[in-house]
Design a protein around this motif. Structure first.
Motif, mmCIF file in Angstrom:
data_model
loop_
_atom_site.group_PDB
_atom_site.id
_atom_site.type_symbol
_atom_site.label_atom_id
_atom_site.label_comp_id
_atom_site.label_asym_id
_atom_site.label_seq_id
_atom_site.Cartn_x
_atom_site.Cartn_y
_atom_site.Cartn_z
ATOM 1 N N LEU A 203 0.962 -1.187 -0.234
ATOM 2 C CA LEU A 203 -0.128 -0.149 -0.138
ATOM 3 C C LEU A 203 0.668 1.251 -0.073
ATOM 4 O O LEU A 203 0.622 1.982 -0.692
ATOM 5 C CB LEU A 203 -0.991 -0.090 1.318
ATOM 6 N N LEU A 204 1.901 1.254 0.631
ATOM 7 C CA LEU A 204 2.614 2.431 0.794
ATOM 8 C C LEU A 204 3.421 2.704 -0.212
ATOM 9 O O LEU A 204 3.598 4.008 -0.778
ATOM 10 C CB LEU A 204 3.727 2.334 1.953
ATOM 11 N N VAL A 205 3.826 1.790 -1.278
ATOM 12 C CA VAL A 205 4.535 2.034 -2.707
ATOM 13 C C VAL A 205 3.750 2.702 -3.650
ATOM 14 O O VAL A 205 4.083 3.378 -4.284
ATOM 15 C CB VAL A 205 4.773 0.495 -3.188
ATOM 16 N N LEU A 206 2.290 2.490 -3.487
ATOM 17 C CA LEU A 206 1.412 2.990 -4.216
ATOM 18 C C LEU A 206 1.382 4.706 -4.552
ATOM 19 O O LEU A 206 1.826 5.116 -5.373
ATOM 20 C CB LEU A 206 -0.080 2.848 -4.026
ATOM 21 N N PRO A 207 1.401 5.275 -3.202
ATOM 22 C CA PRO A 207 1.738 6.877 -3.315
ATOM 23 C C PRO A 207 3.046 7.215 -3.608
ATOM 24 O O PRO A 207 3.281 8.278 -4.145
ATOM 25 C CB PRO A 207 1.224 7.307 -2.074
ATOM 26 N N PHE A 237 -8.563 3.598 -6.274
ATOM 27 C CA PHE A 237 -9.561 2.545 -5.975
ATOM 28 C C PHE A 237 -9.095 1.233 -5.347
ATOM 29 O O PHE A 237 -9.873 0.264 -5.218
ATOM 30 C CB PHE A 237 -10.593 2.371 -7.204
ATOM 31 N N ALA A 238 -7.860 0.863 -5.744
ATOM 32 C CA ALA A 238 -7.192 -0.494 -5.340
ATOM 33 C C ALA A 238 -6.846 -0.426 -3.840
ATOM 34 O O ALA A 238 -6.495 -1.324 -3.277
ATOM 35 C CB ALA A 238 -5.958 -0.665 -6.243
ATOM 36 N N VAL A 239 -6.894 0.827 -3.214
ATOM 37 C CA VAL A 239 -6.562 0.852 -1.783
ATOM 38 C C VAL A 239 -7.583 0.000 -0.863
ATOM 39 O O VAL A 239 -7.344 -0.953 -0.211
ATOM 40 C CB VAL A 239 -6.642 2.147 -1.312
ATOM 41 N N LEU A 240 -8.963 0.137 -1.300
ATOM 42 C CA LEU A 240 -9.981 -0.643 -0.456
ATOM 43 C C LEU A 240 -9.798 -2.070 -0.666
ATOM 44 O O LEU A 240 -9.747 -2.942 0.328
ATOM 45 C CB LEU A 240 -11.213 -0.189 -0.757
ATOM 46 N N PRO A 241 -9.464 -2.739 -1.892
ATOM 47 C CA PRO A 241 -9.659 -3.994 -2.173
ATOM 48 C C PRO A 241 -8.321 -4.663 -1.407
ATOM 49 O O PRO A 241 -8.440 -5.904 -0.801
ATOM 50 C CB PRO A 241 -9.442 -4.201 -3.472
ATOM 51 N N LEU A 268 -2.114 9.433 -2.493
ATOM 52 C CA LEU A 268 -2.714 9.406 -3.870
ATOM 53 C C LEU A 268 -3.417 10.559 -4.262
ATOM 54 O O LEU A 268 -3.308 10.921 -5.425
ATOM 55 C CB LEU A 268 -3.570 7.893 -3.649
ATOM 56 N N VAL A 269 -4.225 10.985 -3.475
ATOM 57 C CA VAL A 269 -5.118 12.330 -3.622
ATOM 58 C C VAL A 269 -4.057 13.389 -4.068
ATOM 59 O O VAL A 269 -4.381 14.150 -4.869
ATOM 60 C CB VAL A 269 -6.118 12.554 -2.634
ATOM 61 N N THR A 270 -3.264 13.586 -3.164
ATOM 62 C CA THR A 270 -2.169 14.758 -3.430
ATOM 63 C C THR A 270 -1.567 14.624 -4.656
ATOM 64 O O THR A 270 -1.539 15.486 -5.449
ATOM 65 C CB THR A 270 -1.205 14.625 -2.157
#
Length: 284
Positions: A203-207, A237-241, A268-270
């Protein structure tokens, strides 16, 4: 200049090989930890005493949200409690406490005891996932024979086992008393904890990736690519799954939401907002 380019080109295969070896090593470590955590248990060959009973308390589930541990109770009566065909001479009652749900188990004379479910109360804090620990204190198992002579306590041996995947279940040695009282503690295995932490890293890699791309675009080192906006949305949208893959499904509001998930979404939003800003600055 050519020598320098040649040296760089020679180092590239070694870099690729090093990365491949690192990935293989990590894979072997993860599989080894999982295998050690779920290694086969020794076969239990205990037998009940002639006038007593052997009770297996097999733990099959932990429900931290409802403060309970599910177990399956199996009773093996001694020779004096059954007839020549193996059927109970008198009614047999198995009382397990403290129960969070369900009732005592009753077996009618003329039948063979089977396995029955019980749900024990367990104290724990699932919001500390994956480091949560659940304790069932003062667990008592009492077996009585019900007949015209009244209720007669039966000497009972209790064997605690677990069929849980991803959990370690430890039980105190029960005293040979009637009723027997002991404590049970359940905590997640090392493999389960590592899997949970690995998902947090994913998850942390995504942002991190999203912010890297955005910063390069804002600084005009890379050109704005309109399809990349869709890429940002997909990651968001991949965060919740990914969160739903957490073993044990920690409830919303757990510490992992405040320390990982919230900041992943914010990052991600930023990144998406900054990418839109880059579009505005580079638009003709």
């Amino acid at each position: 200049m050519q020598d320098t380019d040649g040296a760089v080109s020679q180092r590239k295969p070694w870099r690729a090989a090093s990365i491949a070896l690192l990935v293989v090593a990590l894979y072997v470590v993860v599989v080894t930890i999982y295998g050690l955590g779920d290694r086969a248990r020794a076969l239990d060959t205990r037998e009940p005493s002639a006038s007593g009973a052997l009770v297996y308390l097999d733990f099959v589930g932990v429900d931290g949200a409802n403060f309970s541990i599910d177990a399956r109770v199996t009773v093996y009566p001694g020779q004096d409690l059954v007839d020549d065909d193996g059927y109970l001479k008198d009614d047999l009652v198995v009382d397990v406490s403290p129960l969070a749900a369900g009732d005592r188990l009753e077996y009618v004379a003329g039948t063979t005891p089977g396995a029955g479910p019980v749900t024990l109360y367990a104290d724990g804090d699932i919001t500390r996932w994956p480091f949560d620990v659940h304790d069932a204190a003062d667990v008592a198992v009492r077996v009585t024979s019900e007949s015209v002579r009244g209720s007669i306590p039966i000497a009972t041996d209790v064997a605690v086992t677990d069929s849980l995947s991803g959990w370690n279940v430890r039980a105190d040695d029960p005293d040979r008393l009637s009723p027997q009282s002991f404590g049970v503690t359940a905590n997640r295995t090392a493999g389960s904890v590592i899997f949970a932490l690995a998902l947090c890293v994913v998850l942390l890699v995504l942002p991190v990736c999203a912010l890297f791309v955005t910063v390069q675009t804002v600084r005009e080192r890379k050109k704005f690519q309109p399809p990349m906006v869709t890429w940002f949305a997909v990651m968001l949208f991949a965060v919740l799954p990914l969160r739903n893959l957490f073993p044990g499904s920690p409830p919303i509001g757990s510490w992992v939401d405040y320390t990982v998930v919230l900041w992943v979404v914010a990052g991600l939003v930023t990144a998406m907002g900054m990418y839109v800003l880059a579009w505005w600055r580079q638009a003709p």
